[in-house]
Design a protein around this motif. Structure first.
Motif, PDB file in Angstrom:
ATOM      1  N   ALA A  52      12.638  40.065  64.780  1.00 64.66           N
ATOM      2  CA  ALA A  52      12.970  38.963  63.874  1.00 64.66           C
ATOM      3  C   ALA A  52      11.736  38.104  63.608  1.00 64.66           C
ATOM      4  N   ALA A  53      10.847  38.002  64.595  1.00 67.38           N
ATOM      5  CA  ALA A  53       9.619  37.210  64.435  1.00 67.38           C
ATOM      6  C   ALA A  53       8.804  37.697  63.233  1.00 67.38           C
ATOM      7  N   LEU A  54       8.786  39.011  63.017  1.00 67.89           N
ATOM      8  CA  LEU A  54       8.009  39.547  61.883  1.00 67.89           C
ATOM      9  C   LEU A  54       8.536  39.003  60.559  1.00 67.89           C
ATOM     10  N   ASN A  55       9.867  38.838  60.457  1.00 63.19           N
ATOM     11  CA  ASN A  55      10.434  38.279  59.223  1.00 63.19           C
ATOM     12  C   ASN A  55      10.160  36.789  59.085  1.00 63.19           C
ATOM     13  N   VAL A  56      10.058  36.084  60.215  1.00 61.82           N
ATOM     14  CA  VAL A  56       9.656  34.666  60.144  1.00 61.82           C
ATOM     15  C   VAL A  56       8.235  34.589  59.577  1.00 61.82           C
ATOM     16  N   TYR A  57       7.337  35.404  60.119  1.00 63.92           N
ATOM     17  CA  TYR A  57       5.947  35.390  59.632  1.00 63.92           C
ATOM     18  C   TYR A  57       5.878  35.638  58.128  1.00 63.92           C
ATOM     19  N   ILE A  58       6.546  36.709  57.687  1.00 67.89           N
ATOM     20  CA  ILE A  58       6.486  37.108  56.274  1.00 67.89           C
ATOM     21  C   ILE A  58       6.949  35.990  55.351  1.00 67.89           C
ATOM     22  N   ASN A  59       8.089  35.380  55.679  1.00 71.35           N
ATOM     23  CA  ASN A  59       8.655  34.396  54.766  1.00 71.35           C
ATOM     24  C   ASN A  59       7.953  33.045  54.877  1.00 71.35           C
ATOM     25  N   ALA A  60       7.516  32.690  56.078  1.00 68.95           N
ATOM     26  CA  ALA A  60       6.784  31.419  56.254  1.00 68.95           C
ATOM     27  C   ALA A  60       5.460  31.458  55.491  1.00 68.95           C
ATOM     28  N   LYS A  61       4.893  32.642  55.403  1.00 69.67           N
ATOM     29  CA  LYS A  61       3.611  32.804  54.710  1.00 69.67           C
ATOM     30  C   LYS A  61       3.697  32.360  53.243  1.00 69.67           C
ATOM     31  N   GLY A  62       4.852  32.588  52.611  1.00 70.25           N
ATOM     32  CA  GLY A  62       5.015  32.250  51.197  1.00 70.25           C
ATOM     33  C   GLY A  62       5.408  30.803  50.935  1.00 70.25           C
ATOM     34  N   LEU A  63       5.581  30.015  51.994  1.00 70.64           N
ATOM     35  CA  LEU A  63       6.045  28.625  51.824  1.00 70.64           C
ATOM     36  C   LEU A  63       4.910  27.695  51.436  1.00 70.64           C
ATOM     37  N   GLU A  64       5.181  26.842  50.438  1.00 73.28           N
ATOM     38  CA  GLU A  64       4.194  25.828  50.060  1.00 73.28           C
ATOM     39  C   GLU A  64       4.285  24.609  50.978  1.00 73.28           C
ATOM     40  N   ASP A  65       5.475  24.350  51.503  1.00 74.62           N
ATOM     41  CA  ASP A  65       5.676  23.238  52.440  1.00 74.62           C
ATOM     42  C   ASP A  65       5.122  23.661  53.796  1.00 74.62           C
ATOM     43  N   ARG A  66       3.836  23.403  53.998  1.00 73.00           N
ATOM     44  CA  ARG A  66       3.181  23.902  55.217  1.00 73.00           C
ATOM     45  C   ARG A  66       3.685  23.190  56.474  1.00 73.00           C
ATOM     46  N   ALA A  67       4.106  21.933  56.335  1.00 75.95           N
ATOM     47  CA  ALA A  67       4.636  21.228  57.508  1.00 75.95           C
ATOM     48  C   ALA A  67       5.892  21.943  58.011  1.00 75.95           C
ATOM     49  N   PHE A  68       6.766  22.324  57.057  1.00 75.40           N
ATOM     50  CA  PHE A  68       7.981  23.077  57.386  1.00 75.40           C
ATOM     51  C   PHE A  68       7.613  24.392  58.067  1.00 75.40           C
ATOM     52  N   ALA A  69       6.674  25.112  57.459  1.00 79.75           N
ATOM     53  CA  ALA A  69       6.283  26.425  57.977  1.00 79.75           C
ATOM     54  C   ALA A  69       5.653  26.311  59.368  1.00 79.75           C
ATOM     55  N   ASP A  70       4.708  25.365  59.512  1.00 83.12           N
ATOM     56  CA  ASP A  70       3.984  25.258  60.785  1.00 83.12           C
ATOM     57  C   ASP A  70       4.896  24.873  61.942  1.00 83.12           C
ATOM     58  N   GLU A  71       5.892  24.026  61.629  1.00 84.15           N
ATOM     59  CA  GLU A  71       6.846  23.633  62.666  1.00 84.15           C
ATOM     60  C   GLU A  71       7.602  24.869  63.183  1.00 84.15           C
ATOM     61  N   ARG A  72       8.016  25.726  62.225  1.00 85.45           N
ATOM     62  CA  ARG A  72       8.747  26.955  62.606  1.00 85.45           C
ATOM     63  C   ARG A  72       7.848  27.912  63.386  1.00 85.45           C
ATOM     64  N   LEU A  73       6.621  28.064  62.917  1.00 81.18           N
ATOM     65  CA  LEU A  73       5.709  29.011  63.560  1.00 81.18           C
ATOM     66  C   LEU A  73       5.354  28.560  64.974  1.00 81.18           C
ATOM     67  N   GLU A  74       5.232  27.241  65.140  1.00 87.27           N
ATOM     68  CA  GLU A  74       4.915  26.716  66.475  1.00 87.27           C
ATOM     69  C   GLU A  74       6.083  26.979  67.435  1.00 87.27           C
ATOM     70  N   GLU A  75       7.295  26.712  66.937  1.00 88.39           N
ATOM     71  CA  GLU A  75       8.468  26.992  67.785  1.00 88.39           C
ATOM     72  C   GLU A  75       8.516  28.469  68.152  1.00 88.39           C
ATOM     73  N   LEU A  76       8.253  29.323  67.151  1.00 88.05           N
ATOM     74  CA  LEU A  76       8.304  30.772  67.376  1.00 88.05           C
ATOM     75  C   LEU A  76       7.313  31.211  68.446  1.00 88.05           C
ATOM     76  N   GLU A  77       6.093  30.699  68.386  1.00 89.37           N
ATOM     77  CA  GLU A  77       5.098  31.103  69.382  1.00 89.37           C
ATOM     78  C   GLU A  77       5.551  30.733  70.787  1.00 89.37           C
ATOM     79  N   GLY A  78       6.204  29.566  70.907  1.00 86.91           N
ATOM     80  CA  GLY A  78       6.744  29.164  72.203  1.00 86.91           C
ATOM     81  C   GLY A  78       7.812  30.128  72.698  1.00 86.91           C
ATOM     82  N   LEU A  79       8.718  30.500  71.802  1.00 93.10           N
ATOM     83  CA  LEU A  79       9.795  31.441  72.155  1.00 93.10           C
ATOM     84  C   LEU A  79       9.205  32.780  72.604  1.00 93.10           C
TER      85      LEU A  79
END
Lengths: 212, 212
Positions: free
Chosen positions: B165-192
């Motif tokens: 599932a992490a691979l799909n988070v990466y793919i879709n977060a990459k296309g987001l213009e709202d980087r604050a939204f994306a970075d928050e998700r990516l940071e949580e993911l790395e912790g998980l």
């Protein structure tokens, strides 16, 4: 194949039976499904690469990969039922009569024969998952970039299937009196696990780099 | 839930659709099934431990684990369909008209909204798989020794689901213009991912030692 075979049940039914106190389906069936999902995802990447102009150079190779992944998918799906049969045979052998010395000897022989099959069935699952990992590596390297994450999921599923089935090899090999038979299987298994662990991380890193 | 929802299809049908050139079901659905198999196997170990005299001391704790694993199983099974819906919404947004400036602006907004959902759906799958790993750790530690390998398969399935599932988070977060939204998700993911990787290997080692 009957209507009630594990492969023809719904996903909901399978998961509910997996969760229940019934001994099968259990981890062996889950291992086979993980491997089969890995094979199916290799096929998906091939199917979405073959026929595309941009990937004409790898088309022949991916057609070959697809034929092999579809073959492995059939084998791995069939292992859901084989795992149940192998477990049932072990249980039946333990349940054989043991009132007389003759019965005891016959029972012990039955148990050993059933344990040999119950060692070889998950080992075959391990081999098939190992083969899926090789195919996932090719698709991660050469498949359509738009679906490359599916090659990453393929390798993770196959690797989970391999390590899951390995636990059933350990359990059943432990009960074998024929140590030469057991040691041969365990040695092969260690080789499969060692290669697969390294390769899986390499493939996942390739995919992660491509999607980021 | 309709008769034709992904969860109610047969295993054969799901695997065939997974292998096909259709974009869904794909890796996201496979990730959800891996997680759901992990939750189901945690439940199985609980169901085969609860009520046994030898395990009376852990009964209350495993009843609580069972309630949580069954909840996670429902959530993860539902994610098979959520993944399809999130993907379809992204595709529909990309397909929106773009003849005028107004249409272009509306389309861009739709795409971003769909990508946010398509980031959050696999992230929720990652969280649920992470929770299954914690429960698998408890069952590997305290569950019925006769089915302890199923706790090992549970942790491997959940971990494969998380990393998939992490691979799909990466793919879709990459296309987001709202980087604050994306970075928050990516940071949580790395912790998980970091916690889960360590814990999975610890649990597998515990189970391997118990079955050998």
């Amino acid at each position: 194949m009957s209507e009630t075979s594990p492969e023809n049940g719904t996903i909901q039914t399978f998961l509910t039976e997996l969760a229940s106190a019934a001994p099968t389906p259990g981890g062996g069936g889950a291992a086979a499904i993980s491997g089969a999902m890995g094979a199916a995802l290799v096929s998906m990447v091939c199917n979405l690469t073959i026929g595309k102009k941009k990937y004409a150079e790898v088309e022949a190779e991916l057609k070959d990969v697809l034929a092999r992944s579809e073959g492995l998918r059939v084998v791995l799906t069939g292992m859901i039922a084989e795992d149940v049969a192998a477990f049932d045979a072990v249980m039946a052998a333990y349940g054989a009569p043991k009132a007389t010395d003759e019965e005891k000897a016959a029972r012990a022989e039955k148990i050993q024969a059933a344990l040999k099959t119950a060692t070889d069935v998950p080992l075959a699952c391990c081999r098939a998952c190992r083969a899926v990992i090789d195919l996932a590596a090719i698709t991660a390297d050469k498949g359509n970039l738009n679906v490359i994450s599916d090659a990453g999921v393929a390798v993770l599923s196959a690797q989970a299937g391999l390590r899951s089935a390995a636990l059933n090899v350990y359990i059943n090999a432990k009960g074998l009196e024929d140590r030469a038979f057991a040691d041969e299987r365990l040695e092969e298994l260690e080789g499969l696990l060692a290669e697969a662990g390294t390769l899986t991380e390499q493939v996942y890193a390739v995919v992660k780099a491509k999607v980021n």
